[in-house]
Design a protein around this motif. Structure first.
Motif, PDB file in Angstrom:
ATOM      1  N   ILE A 143       0.828  -1.209   0.000  1.00 40.94           N
ATOM      2  CA  ILE A 143       0.000   0.000   0.000  1.00 40.94           C
ATOM      3  C   ILE A 143       0.861   1.258   0.000  1.00 40.94           C
ATOM      4  N   LEU A 144       2.024   1.209   0.645  1.00 38.39           N
ATOM      5  CA  LEU A 144       2.919   2.368   0.615  1.00 38.39           C
ATOM      6  C   LEU A 144       3.486   2.579  -0.784  1.00 38.39           C
TER       7      LEU A 144
ATOM      8  N   ASP B  66       5.108  -4.334 -11.785  1.00 35.70           N
ATOM      9  CA  ASP B  66       5.338  -5.786 -11.875  1.00 35.70           C
ATOM     10  C   ASP B  66       5.799  -6.343 -10.528  1.00 35.70           C
ATOM     11  N   LEU B  67       6.652  -5.602  -9.854  1.00 37.59           N
ATOM     12  CA  LEU B  67       7.189  -6.074  -8.575  1.00 37.59           C
ATOM     13  C   LEU B  67       6.095  -6.253  -7.522  1.00 37.59           C
ATOM     14  N   LEU B  68       5.026  -5.479  -7.618  1.00 37.87           N
ATOM     15  CA  LEU B  68       3.954  -5.603  -6.633  1.00 37.87           C
ATOM     16  C   LEU B  68       3.230  -6.941  -6.761  1.00 37.87           C
ATOM     17  N   TYR B  69       3.149  -7.477  -7.979  1.00 37.35           N
ATOM     18  CA  TYR B  69       2.575  -8.812  -8.161  1.00 37.35           C
ATOM     19  C   TYR B  69       3.525  -9.871  -7.622  1.00 37.35           C
ATOM     20  N   SER B  70       4.802  -9.689  -7.835  1.00 41.74           N
ATOM     21  CA  SER B  70       5.805 -10.598  -7.267  1.00 41.74           C
ATOM     22  C   SER B  70       5.716 -10.584  -5.743  1.00 41.74           C
TER      23      SER B  70
ATOM     24  N   MET C 159       8.838   4.928   7.116  1.00 41.85           N
ATOM     25  CA  MET C 159       7.569   5.232   6.455  1.00 41.85           C
ATOM     26  C   MET C 159       6.487   4.252   6.904  1.00 41.85           C
ATOM     27  N   MET C 160       6.850   2.989   7.035  1.00 45.29           N
ATOM     28  CA  MET C 160       5.889   1.973   7.468  1.00 45.29           C
ATOM     29  C   MET C 160       5.385   2.269   8.874  1.00 45.29           C
ATOM     30  N   ASN C 161       6.291   2.605   9.760  1.00 43.08           N
ATOM     31  CA  ASN C 161       5.901   2.885  11.141  1.00 43.08           C
ATOM     32  C   ASN C 161       5.074   4.160  11.255  1.00 43.08           C
TER      33      ASN C 161
ATOM     34  N   CYS D 243      -6.270  -0.813   3.918  1.00 39.90           N
ATOM     35  CA  CYS D 243      -5.887  -1.109   2.535  1.00 39.90           C
ATOM     36  C   CYS D 243      -7.092  -1.313   1.631  1.00 39.90           C
ATOM     37  N   ILE D 244      -8.171  -1.904   2.149  1.00 40.67           N
ATOM     38  CA  ILE D 244      -9.313  -2.240   1.305  1.00 40.67           C
ATOM     39  C   ILE D 244     -10.476  -1.263   1.435  1.00 40.67           C
TER      40      ILE D 244
END
Length: 435
Positions: A79-80, A117-121, A148-150, A197-198
């Motif tokens: 999501i980030l 593409d990397l997001l599908y991986s 950033m995640m935190n 996220c959803i």
């Protein structure tokens, strides 16, 4: 002395027998959101069933226990990347990314990959090296990306979560004060992240599209004369979220496993107006890979069978019940009269603006169990002191279930009321005694 001891033993035995009899006779207390309240048990050490729209926890088993979460971490990475990156950008693989352990895409240092593409991986195959390439592209380093995640976790309201890696591999860091922090979360926080996220993210549709894709193929790129040229290695990714085909309405999800975390899972399901999220941590170790699917089905079915969607419109406070508030020292139309100000509810989306056949936005409804109801608590000021500006907040209406507030509407003044001053007094005297 012996007689005394015998008498004491007999009385003690009789007392224990009476207590045991009463325990069997009297029904045991049933606690809400506890396994005692259901006809099933869970394998997971920590589990939560959440109403994704309201964030209300419908069921939990040690839902606030802090535990490692393995590759369920990757929903935050995804999501980030969606919110902060350009899917058409090309990200280069570093030597650090190439050094990641399995499960991995097997990127090579210097190769380029399209971010999209990397997001599908990342989400279909759960590749650890893809997560690092994404993190380094978005933030420059995995350390910066963890920050950033935190930060995002705090914004969402997850205060028991601490990210160190973008892929969920077990990790620890030593803080400046000497405390050791672990890559970890809680089932409650993990469910909250998935709900964001959803439901709430501006990239929710892209997130759902990626996580629901059955399979995806792509290639890597090389740079030539300032252009990115394909024709290199090709890759095939298949979705390993078996829950998508287990229940009608299955929406999204992410699996995870490390030796420390055990099997983990977070998934979502939507039927009609109801959207449920299940989060499981420490749900078995090899060879118990299927435990997470059993737990997920049990929790989803529990939610579907016991909870119905209700809008806050059903319990909306009637604005006509609000009374004008007395304003001490306020100007009036005539000398000697008391000043009052009308008030109104700050309700941008009024009930009249929401058709009955349209589901209100997230936050305007929640799931309730049979017998539950939405309580309304209205509190307003009894007196005000001039001067008062139009739109001044003078009260609030809280909508609660089981003591938890799910929505607040504010009560505002509908006009301004100036304070009595010399010019107003002169004006009133002129009107009353001369004009």
């Amino acid at each position: 002395m012996k007689l005394f001891r015998k008498t004491l033993l007999k009385r003690t035995a009789l007392l224990l027998f009476i207590l045991l009899f009463l325990k069997l006779l009297i029904p045991q207390t049933v606690y809400a959101n506890d396994e005692k309240n259901t006809d099933f048990s869970l394998y997971a050490q920590s589990a939560v069933l959440m109403d994704a729209a309201s964030g209300r926890i419908l069921y939990e088993k040690d839902g606030h226990k802090i535990l490692p979460m393995a590759s369920t971490t990757k929903i935050m990475t995804c999501i980030l990347a969606l919110e902060n990156g350009n899917l058409e950008d090309y990200a280069i693989a570093s030597s650090y990314a190439a050094s990641m352990p399995k499960v991995k895409l097997s990127v090579k240092e210097g190769e380029y990959y399209r971010l999209g593409d990397l997001l599908y991986s990342l989400m279909l195959e759960s590749h650890n090296d893809a997560a690092v390439v994404i993190a380094e592209h978005i933030a420059g380093s995995t350390q910066n990306f963890a920050q950033m995640m935190n930060q995002k976790a705090r914004e969402i309201g997850c205060h028991d979560t601490f990210f160190i890696t973008p892929n969920g591999l077990d990790a620890t860091v030593t803080a400046k004060d000497g405390t050791v922090k672990v890559h970890s979360t809680t089932a409650a926080d993990l469910a909250k992240i998935m709900s964001y996220c959803i439901m709430d993210s501006p990239e929710k549709e892209n997130f759902l599209a990626i996580t629901r894709t059955p399979s995806y193929s792509f290639e890597n790129y090389r740079e030539k004369d300032g252009q990115f040229v394909g024709g290199g290695r090709t890759f095939q990714c298949n979705n390993h979220n078996a829950f998508l085909s287990m229940m009608d309405g299955a929406l999204s999800g992410k699996t995870g496993f490390t030796g420390t975390a055990g099997y983990c899972y977070v998934g979502a399901l939507r039927r009609d107006e109801r959207t449920y999220v299940v989060a499981l941590l420490a749900c078995g170790w090899p060879n118990n890979k299927t435990y997470k699917w059993s737990d997920t089905r049990n929790l989803m079915n529990y939610g579907l069978e016991n909870y119905e969607y209700h809008t806050l419109k059903e319990a909306a406070f009637d604005e006509d019940r609000l009374k004008p508030i007395k304003v001490l020292g306020g100007q009036t139309n005539s000398l000697g009269a008391d000043a009052y100000v009308d008030v109104k509810i700050d309700r941008p989306l009024s009930d009249e603006n929401i058709p009955d056949n349209v589901t209100p936005p997230a936050g305007d409804g929640l799931l309730l169990k049979k017998g539950e109801s939405i309580q309304v608590d209205c509190q307003t000021a009894t007196e005000l002191t001039a001067p008062i500006e139009a739109g001044t907040r003078v009260g609030a209406i809280r909508y609660l279930v089981d003591g938890t507030v799910y929505k607040v509407e504010y009560i505002l003044t509908s006009r301004s009321v100036p304070a009595i001053d010399f010019s107003w007094c002169i004006s009133q005297i002129l009107h009353r005694y001369i004009l």
